[in-house]
Structure formats: structure tokens, C-alpha cells
Design an enzyme around this catalytic site. Structure first.
Site, PDB file in Angstrom:
ATOM      1  N   GLU A   1       0.875  -1.178   0.000  1.00  0.00           N
ATOM      2  CA  GLU A   1       0.000   0.000   0.000  1.00  0.00           C
ATOM      3  C   GLU A   1       0.903   1.215   0.000  1.00  0.00           C
ATOM      4  O   GLU A   1       1.703   1.407   0.915  1.00  0.00           O
ATOM      5  CB  GLU A   1      -0.921  -0.013   1.225  1.00  0.00           C
ATOM      6  CG  GLU A   1      -2.057   0.999   1.132  1.00  0.00           C
ATOM      7  CD  GLU A   1      -1.731   2.317   1.806  1.00  0.00           C
ATOM      8  OE1 GLU A   1      -1.533   3.327   1.066  1.00  0.00           O
ATOM      9  OE2 GLU A   1      -1.655   2.353   3.031  1.00  0.00           O
TER      10      GLU A   1
ATOM     11  N   CYS B   1      -1.697   8.625   3.813  1.00  0.00           N
ATOM     12  CA  CYS B   1      -1.691   8.122   2.437  1.00  0.00           C
ATOM     13  C   CYS B   1      -2.911   8.627   1.677  1.00  0.00           C
ATOM     14  O   CYS B   1      -2.852   8.865   0.471  1.00  0.00           O
ATOM     15  CB  CYS B   1      -1.686   6.592   2.441  1.00  0.00           C
ATOM     16  SG  CYS B   1      -0.371   5.850   3.405  1.00  0.00           S
TER      17      CYS B   1
END
Length: 614
Positions: free
Chosen positions: A383, A417
Site C-alpha cells: 500500500e 496516504c
């Protein structure tokens, strides 16, 4: 009026509402009635008036019932206390408390920092730990390795404060940890699934028991604000309980699969071997434990390499992992940098899988290192970052847009993120959005993350600060400057970056992601919406997207064409909840499956045949 012991009160009413009632009050009782009327422009005033009309016009409102001849006077004059006293309980038994909202697991606990009776005692608990010195070191076979050089850890909000000391692993310890984890894999993999799951549930309870200390470390080592620190621990707790349940659901019993030639084969889902978990500094507990607990629940042994900037909280979490009953040879901790620890781990042929959260560039290095090994391919769960956008059309409510954009772009100092990087606003409402954005940014408070008043804390270290400040200088010289939140003098000793907003002409101006509190506004024409979507997709990133529109067809059109992992409509685009909003991206933003979702744990497993039946 009949219950009042004094006359120091007045009634109030909105102009045009309840005239007959309050005229009677003035005439008969001589009580003052203040009449007020909202004043504003049409676009501001109309929503307010509609809300008030709905409230006062509701069938249950006092004003409505008063003029209803069918409503008995006895119902109107009944004291609220009498009504409540007739009930068995004051709470609604059909509405579960927050801790009980999930049917299969307890929800994570959180004090409400906006309620004084909860915030004050919790704050005192946290303050007891903020002057503590923590230690980080490798753990192999459950034993701390202490005969290593120490590295002082400084508080991001004030580099004069030493938070503790971290001792980093080396290549020799990497080899020892892999050997230990290999030996531990068989025993842990053969441990009953329920025993493994119960250990993770015990870990969740220990995290909640140590909430104040863990929040203090988040403040002092990672620079997290109060709510961010609480949410960090809560997410870690949710991961523990969610993956414990997932393991029991998917790994407890064999499954039957059809064969091509007919008949059935029984398969058992089990661990793969030694899993390496490499976690980032921006979620030093949540993602750290999210990766580890999924791997452990599936039956793997784990070697964890936390980000070197946040080794203290990882080491404290390791102590809780062992206290929960997870064997020392099933879990090893190796603090250190990427070159000294990460690279030798990911290139070793004994590793059976890697989970990674961090930059796209590092993920690509790991992918190449795994491919070069002379061994079978293994899972790589990544990720990574994203050039996350929010698309706002002309039907959107500007106040809601700005509220969500500020939270998405500047909360956690922009170090998520999922954080907003590009605010795409239809040109018809761009000026209004910019005006509100300037005002909202002026109200932001940057400072000590331990203070309740702080909205934005520091970035993680001096390298991050320098890169972000360089980008701000570049933007000031080449684009239209919108606004910047001022930094108080108290920020001079920390690694702070002022929340900043700029207007750009094209997404192509940006290049790589800027991982901090910087938002870039881009205007677009309604006729160019599809071109805008193509430009966002062309970046190659695909993590999150925000959509603000009151036109359902427009929102559906954008959602169907955008290539991202998580799309949020008419809300902020951060803060995915475990088991409710699985989180992950595509393209340059990750490999999937999504963390906190029903498919994530399976990636840590393999299917092995048990027996055949005909």
C-alpha cells in the site's frame, strides 16, 4: 411560567413563527418575548430558513401541536419529567452503545475529548507519560538485544526534547531473526486457530489498557495530535479483533472444492511461512499491528521492521504482543533503516511473503528484490502513496466542501496516504471556495500536538520538513498563492510546515506526491469533467478520491470512471474504518487486497489439500 421561582427569564421566537402563541403570552403574563430574524444573503439565508421551517413545521413540534385542535391540552402541558419517568429506561434499548455496534466483535474504546468529564481525567493520564524515556531494541526469540549502539529519538514538535533511545538491528541480527522465525513457524502454524485468535483479542485488550501511554508515545515520537493519537490506537485494536474473527472464519475448518475430473477435494487454509512486515511512520501503531496481526492470525511467523523514525512505539507494542501470549519465535522485531535491515530481509530466499506500506519507489525496489531471488514467487502486499484529488461540482455546498477539504488536506499535517493533494473545483464556484478556504486556514492552529487547541502538528523529521518547504517555495514562485496558516513562535524548535494552498493550472505541474500539509487547487469547466477524470487517472496513482456533488448522476458518473481504491462522496476522504471501509489502492498506489477487508487475511495464507472424497 407556573414553575418559575423568579422573573429573570424571557421567551424567544423566530420572526414569522408562533405569533398567536407569543402574543397571548405578552398580553396575559407580561413576559418579555424577543423576536429575532436571521440576516444574510439569499444563498446563506435560504438553507437556514428551510431547516427552521422543517423543525417548527414538524408534526411533533410544540407550535404545530398547539394549533392542532385534535391534540389534547393534557398532552401539551405534561411535564417532560413525568413522561420520562414512565419509561423503563431513559436509553433506547434498540440503539446499541458505541462499543456494541458490531455484532461479531467489540468496537474499540475512545474517550470523547470534547466532553470535559472524559477529557480531563484522560489528559492527566497521558501527561503522566509525556516525560518518560522509552527504549527500542530488536527482539529475537522473545529476548531484547541490547548490546547495540543507541540513537537518540527527538520529539518532532520540539527537537530539544529527547523522547528515548533506539537501537537498530544489523545484517547479523537479520539472519538470526529469520532462523528463529523459521523454527517458530511450525509450532505457531499448528497452534489451534482459536488460540491464535484469542491471543490477538488479548492484545487488543492490552492496547486499550495502555491507551494513555500509547497516546503519549504518539505525541512525543510521531507528533500526532490528541484525536489522531486516540484514533491510532483504536485502529490497531480494531485490526486485532477483526483479523482474529477472520482467521476463525476462514482457517478453522477445511473447505471443499470441485475437481475438474469430478469429485471433491478438501483444502485447508494455513500460513505460508516467515512473513516480513515493513510499516511506515505515519501510522506507527495501526499499520504496524495491522500487518502483523493479519500475518499471525493466518499462522505465519512474523519479522517486523518498523520505520526507524517510530521505533519506540513499535518496541512498546512488541512487549504487549509477547504479554498477549504470542511466542517469541513467532514474532521478531528488527528496528533499523531500509538499507541495513529492509534490504537483507526482502532479498533472503527464506522469506515467504512481504507486507509493505510506504513510498511507491521503495515498493518497486522490494518488488525487484523479491523477483531476483532464486525461489518460488511469494505474495507482496503493498500500500503506497497517492496523488489524491477531490472533485467539486457547482451543486456542492461550499461550506461542507471547505470543511472536508481542510480536514482531508491538513489533518495529521497532511501525512496520510489518503490525504487530499489536489482540490478540483468547477470554475462557477471557485471564487467562493477560495474565499472560504482562506478563512478556514486562518483559523487553523499549528503547534504542540499535546494541546487540545492544536489542529495541525509537526511533520515527522527535518528531511520531510526541508522537502516540503522547498516545494512551497517553488509553488510561491511559479503558481498563484492562495493562503498559508501562520506558524507561532513556539514552533521554531520543531519540524513544522505551515498548511499552504496554491492554485495550479494543470495536474502535470505537480510530479511526485508532496507528503505534507499542502493543497493544490485546480479549476475546471463543467464541459471538461471527463478530461479532468482522465488527467487524474493518467497520474498512475489510484488510492482515494473525494466527490462533492448534490447531483447523484454526476457523482455516479465520476465514481464509475475514476480508477481508485476508495471513493468518498460528500464527506472527507480520510479515516477508513476497519471492517466497514476496507482501505487500499491500485496502480502506483498499491497491489491490494484492501486492509481491514474480507479478502486481506487470505493473501497471507495458502491452500493445502487435506483429503479427497468421491
Amino acid at each position: 411560567m407556573t414553575l418559575a421561582k423568579h422573573d429573570q427569564y424571557e421567551f424567544q421566537r423566530l420572526h414569522g413563527m408562533g405569533d398567536a402563541l407569543y402574543d397571548r403570552v405578552v398580553k396575559q403574563a407580561g413576559v418579555s418575548v424577543r423576536i429575532y430574524a436571521p440576516v444574510g444573503s439569499h444563498k446563506d439565508l435560504l438553507p437556514y430558513l428551510v431547516r427552521r421551517l422543517l423543525e417548527n413545521g414538524a408534526n411533533s413540534s410544540f407550535v404545530h401541536r398547539l394549533v392542532d385542535a385534535r391534540c389534547p391540552i393534557s398532552d401539551l402541558v405534561q411535564h417532560p419529567y413525568a413522561t420520562l419517568s414512565q419509561r423503563k429506561t431513559l436509553s433506547n434499548p434498540q440503539i446499541p452503545l458505541p462499543v456494541g455496534i458490531f455484532e461479531d466483535r467489540a468496537n474499540s474504546y475512545s474517550p470523547n475529548i470534547e466532553i470535559e468529564s472524559q477529557w480531563l481525567p484522560f489528559s492527566k493520564d497521558v501527561q503522566r507519560f509525556t516525560t518518560q524515556q522509552w527504549q527500542a531494541q530488536p527482539f529475537i526469540n522473545g529476548e531484547a538485544v541490547t548490546d547495540l549502539p543507541g540513537h537518540a529519538i527527538k520529539a518532532p514538535h520540539d527537537n530539544r526534547i529527547t523522547v528515548g533511545e533506539a537501537k537498530f538491528a544489523n545484517a547479523e541480527l537479520v539472519d538470526k531473526a529469520i532462523s528463529a522465525a523459521q523454527e517458530g513457524y511450525s509450532g505457531w502454524s499448528n497452534t489451534p486457530v482459536k488460540t491464535r485468535a484469542d491471543a490477538l483479542r488479548k492484545l487488543a485488550d492490552l492496547l486499550e489498557d495502555n491507551l494513555a501511554e500509547l497516546c503519549a508515545i504518539c505525541h512525543m515520537e510521531a507528533g500526532k495530535t490528541i484525536q489522531d493519537a486516540i484514533d491510532e490506537v483504536r485502529e490497531a485494536v480494531d485490526f486485532c479483533r477483526y483479523y482474529a474473527n477472520q482467521a476463525e472464519q476462514h482457517c478453522s475448518r477445511p473447505i471443499s472444492l470441485s475437481q475438474l475430473e469430478g469429485g471433491q477435494t478438501l483444502w485447508q487454509r494455513q500460513g505460508r511461512g516467515v512473513f516480513v512486515c515493513i510499516s511506515p511512520w505515519n501510522f506507527p501503531l495501526a499499520i504496524f499491528l495491522g500487518q502483523i496481526t493479519a500475518a499471525l492470525a493466518a499462522g505465519n511467523s512474523v519479522i517486523a521492521k518498523p520505520a526507524e523514525q517510530t521505533s519506540l512505539i513499535a518496541s512498546r507494542a512488541a512487549e504487549l504482543i509477547f504479554a498477549a501470549g504470542i511466542p517469541g519465535n513467532a514474532f521478531c522485531l528488527l528496528p533499523g533503516d531500509g538499507a541495513g535491515v529492509g534490504a537483507p530481509l526482502t532479498s533472503d530466499p527464506r522469506i515467504s511473503g512481504v507486507a509493505f506500506t510506504g513510498s511507491t519507489e521503495t515498493a518497486q525496489l522490494i518488488n525487484r528484490a523479491l523477483a531476483k531471488r532464486d525461489t518460488d514467487p511469494v505474495p507482496f502486499i503493498a500500500e503506497t502513496g497517492g496523488q489524491n484529488a477531490m472533485i467539486v461540482d457547482s451543486t456542492a455546498l461550499p461550506e461542507q466542501v471547505v470543511n472536508d477539504a481542510v480536514l482531508s488536506g491538513f489533518a495529521s499535517a497532511g501525512q496520510r496516504c489518503s490525504a487530499l493533494r489536489i482540490l478540483c473545483v468547477q470554475e462557477d464556484i471557485a471564487e467562493r471556495i477560495i474565499e472560504l478556504l482562506k478563512g478556514a486556514m486562518a483559523e487553523q492552529v499549528v503547534g504542540d500536538p499535546r494541546l487540545h487547541s492544536t489542529d495541525v502538528g509537526p511533520v515527522i523529521d527535518k528531511d520531510a520538513q526541508a522537502g516540503l518547504l522547498a516545494h512551497i517555495d517553488k509553488m510561491k514562485a511559479s503558481t498563484n498563492f492562495i493562503a498559508q496558516t501562520p506558524l507561532p513562535a513556539a514552533c521554531e524548535h520543531g519540524t513544522f510546515v505551515p498548511p499552504s494552498a496554491f492554485e495550479i493550472q494543470s495536474i502535470s505541474e505537480l510530479g511526485r506526491e508532496q507528503f505534507g500539509p499542502i493543497v493544490h487547487l485546480l479549476r475546471y469547466k463543467a464541459s471538461q469533467l471527463d478530461k479532468l477524470i482522465e488527467d487524474i487517472n493518467a497520474t498512475g496513482y489510484g488510492l482515494t478520491l473525494g466527490i462533492h456533488s448534490r447531483n447523484e448522476r454526476t457523482a455516479s458518473h465520476i465514481e464509475s470512471r475514476i480508477r481508485v481504491g476508495n471513493c468518498y462522496i460528500n464527506r472527507n476522504q480520510i479515516g477508513a474504518a476497519v471492517g466497514v471501509q476496507p482501505f487500499g489502492g491500485q496502480g502506483l498506489s498499491g497491489t491490494g487486497p484492501k486492509a481491514g477487508g474480507p479478502h486481506y487475511l487470505m493473501r497471507y495464507t495458502q491452500l493445502t489439500p487435506v483429503q479427497e472424497t468421491h
